[in-house]
Design a protein around this motif. Sequence first.
Motif, PDB file in Angstrom:
ATOM      1  N   LEU A  98       0.846  -1.213   0.000  1.00  0.00           N
ATOM      2  CA  LEU A  98       0.000   0.000   0.000  1.00  0.00           C
ATOM      3  C   LEU A  98       0.875   1.254   0.000  1.00  0.00           C
ATOM      4  CD1 LEU A  98      -2.758  -1.105   2.543  1.00  0.00           C
ATOM      5  CD2 LEU A  98      -2.885  -1.099   0.053  1.00  0.00           C
ATOM      6  N   ASP A  99       1.997   1.198   0.724  1.00  0.00           N
ATOM      7  CA  ASP A  99       2.917   2.351   0.729  1.00  0.00           C
ATOM      8  C   ASP A  99       3.520   2.557  -0.659  1.00  0.00           C
ATOM      9  OD1 ASP A  99       2.535   2.714   3.474  1.00  0.00           O
ATOM     10  OD2 ASP A  99       4.049   1.223   3.942  1.00  0.00           O
ATOM     11  N   LEU A 100       3.841   1.446  -1.309  1.00  0.00           N
ATOM     12  CA  LEU A 100       4.409   1.542  -2.662  1.00  0.00           C
ATOM     13  C   LEU A 100       3.389   2.143  -3.638  1.00  0.00           C
ATOM     14  CD1 LEU A 100       6.665   0.903  -4.733  1.00  0.00           C
ATOM     15  CD2 LEU A 100       5.651  -1.378  -4.975  1.00  0.00           C
ATOM     16  N   GLN A 101       2.137   1.702  -3.511  1.00  0.00           N
ATOM     17  CA  GLN A 101       1.093   2.259  -4.395  1.00  0.00           C
ATOM     18  C   GLN A 101       1.025   3.779  -4.250  1.00  0.00           C
ATOM     19  OE1 GLN A 101      -2.626   0.448  -3.311  1.00  0.00           O
ATOM     20  NE2 GLN A 101      -1.988  -1.609  -3.886  1.00  0.00           N
ATOM     21  N   LYS A 102       1.034   4.264  -2.999  1.00  0.00           N
ATOM     22  CA  LYS A 102       0.940   5.720  -2.778  1.00  0.00           C
ATOM     23  C   LYS A 102       2.161   6.429  -3.355  1.00  0.00           C
ATOM     24  CE  LYS A 102      -0.049   5.434   1.699  1.00  0.00           C
ATOM     25  NZ  LYS A 102      -0.293   5.833   3.093  1.00  0.00           N
ATOM     26  N   GLN A 103       3.303   5.750  -3.224  1.00  0.00           N
ATOM     27  CA  GLN A 103       4.553   6.348  -3.724  1.00  0.00           C
ATOM     28  C   GLN A 103       4.544   6.459  -5.260  1.00  0.00           C
ATOM     29  OE1 GLN A 103       7.859   3.857  -2.886  1.00  0.00           O
ATOM     30  NE2 GLN A 103       9.266   5.552  -2.527  1.00  0.00           N
ATOM     31  N   ILE A 104       4.046   5.415  -5.929  1.00  0.00           N
ATOM     32  CA  ILE A 104       3.963   5.457  -7.400  1.00  0.00           C
ATOM     33  C   ILE A 104       3.055   6.604  -7.814  1.00  0.00           C
ATOM     34  CG2 ILE A 104       3.068   4.240  -9.440  1.00  0.00           C
ATOM     35  CD1 ILE A 104       3.874   1.594  -8.029  1.00  0.00           C
ATOM     36  N   ARG A 105       1.981   6.763  -7.054  1.00  0.00           N
ATOM     37  CA  ARG A 105       1.011   7.793  -7.393  1.00  0.00           C
ATOM     38  C   ARG A 105       1.552   9.198  -7.161  1.00  0.00           C
ATOM     39  NH1 ARG A 105      -3.983   7.591  -9.241  1.00  0.00           N
ATOM     40  NH2 ARG A 105      -5.366   9.241  -8.532  1.00  0.00           N
ATOM     41  N   SER A 106       2.368   9.359  -6.133  1.00  0.00           N
ATOM     42  CA  SER A 106       2.767  10.732  -5.785  1.00  0.00           C
ATOM     43  C   SER A 106       4.150  11.118  -6.311  1.00  0.00           C
ATOM     44  CB  SER A 106       2.710  10.933  -4.263  1.00  0.00           C
ATOM     45  OG  SER A 106       3.662  10.109  -3.643  1.00  0.00           O
ATOM     46  N   ILE A 107       4.950  10.171  -6.778  1.00  0.00           N
ATOM     47  CA  ILE A 107       6.267  10.555  -7.301  1.00  0.00           C
ATOM     48  C   ILE A 107       6.040  11.497  -8.492  1.00  0.00           C
ATOM     49  CG2 ILE A 107       6.487   8.514  -8.812  1.00  0.00           C
ATOM     50  CD1 ILE A 107       9.491   8.524  -8.171  1.00  0.00           C
ATOM     51  N   PRO A 108       6.704  12.664  -8.518  1.00  0.00           N
ATOM     52  CA  PRO A 108       6.348  13.671  -9.531  1.00  0.00           C
ATOM     53  C   PRO A 108       6.983  13.418 -10.894  1.00  0.00           C
ATOM     54  CG  PRO A 108       7.968  14.557  -8.039  1.00  0.00           C
ATOM     55  CD  PRO A 108       7.674  13.170  -7.539  1.00  0.00           C
ATOM     56  N   LYS A 109       7.057  12.178 -11.272  1.00  0.00           N
ATOM     57  CA  LYS A 109       7.621  11.767 -12.573  1.00  0.00           C
ATOM     58  C   LYS A 109       6.734  10.646 -13.094  1.00  0.00           C
ATOM     59  CE  LYS A 109      12.141  12.817 -10.664  1.00  0.00           C
ATOM     60  NZ  LYS A 109      13.509  12.439 -10.343  1.00  0.00           N
ATOM     61  N   PRO A 110       6.560  10.557 -14.413  1.00  0.00           N
ATOM     62  CA  PRO A 110       5.714   9.490 -14.945  1.00  0.00           C
ATOM     63  C   PRO A 110       6.282   8.099 -14.646  1.00  0.00           C
ATOM     64  CG  PRO A 110       6.063  11.212 -16.593  1.00  0.00           C
ATOM     65  CD  PRO A 110       7.007  11.500 -15.464  1.00  0.00           C
TER      66      PRO A 110
END
Length: 274
Positions: A98-110
Amino acid sequence: MAEQLDWKPIKEFQEILFSECEGIAKISINRPQVHNAFTPLTVQEMIEAMDICRNRTDLGVIILTGEGGKAFCSGGDQSVRGHGGYVGDDTVPRLNVLDLQKQIRSIPKPVIAMVAGWAIGGGHVLHVVCDLTIAADNARFGQTGPKVGSFDGGFGASYLARIVGQKKAREIWFLCDQYDAQEALDMGLVNKVVPLDKLEETTVQWCRKILQKSPLALRMLKSSFNAELDGQAGIQELAGNATLLYYLSEEAKEGKNAFLEKRQPDFSKYPKFP
Ligand code: S0N
């Protein structure tokens, strides 16, 4: 002939490969013997790799994939599923994907999911949360939760429904059917389908196109797409980017300089835009 790319390792890990080429980072789950099912360690390593991608200003786009050509990821490794989560060497049960999912979503790069073979269960959710998905013609997609006694009611349900619609998302979860690459394309679940031997080449071509674009514009767009769906966290992300842009302006610098020079700030010359 397929283009040979010169992927250079960024850091050694136990359960993932992490490499770079031309400003593109590639994070690849390296457990092909279990169709790239993830353990808490796999996820922890992906989180660390993502964090490196976030902080390296020379990396502009991230590919998430799995080794072996037969699977992107088959979800949580059922052999280490214990009471309350997946258990690693420290014996603590975790749901750290779940932490990884949030990180993928919020990292400011595609972030681009490059999917060959199975994208199933928690592995399916990982491609869903990526910004784009490029699938090989051997890709197969689906959720298994209600079959194996789990479910992801977060992005795995609500964001999936935003992508494919409520009826289709409920079908995917309630029936636990599998969908081929063409079906996934038809329902808007992936961006493109290519032959397996063209998967990496095509994904890298997409990355190169993205890298030619304005990084700040891409950053603003990603957080704008997220903001509508992610509530207060989405607004925080978008607003954080507005602050970043404001910090780049002479107007904002005048405030800081005045403080450091122990004088009143003079904002009079800055325009009051209509
Ligand atoms: C992918 C499937 C359909 C492929 O079938 P196929 O081609 O017949 O291959 P198999 O012979 O089944 O597999 C080859 C070997 O790989 C092992 N394996 C495959 N998947 C897993 C797995 N997920 N865990 C452990 N091992 C796996 C097989 O056992 C086999 O090994 P050998 O050769 O030794 O027998 C088919 O493999 C399949 O259906 N796999 C299981 C898919 C699945 O149900 N995944 C789990 C789904 N659930 C989640 O991912 C939960 C996500 C989650 O945990 C979560 C949810 C919400 C919030 C948080 C979390 C969190 O995790 O943190």
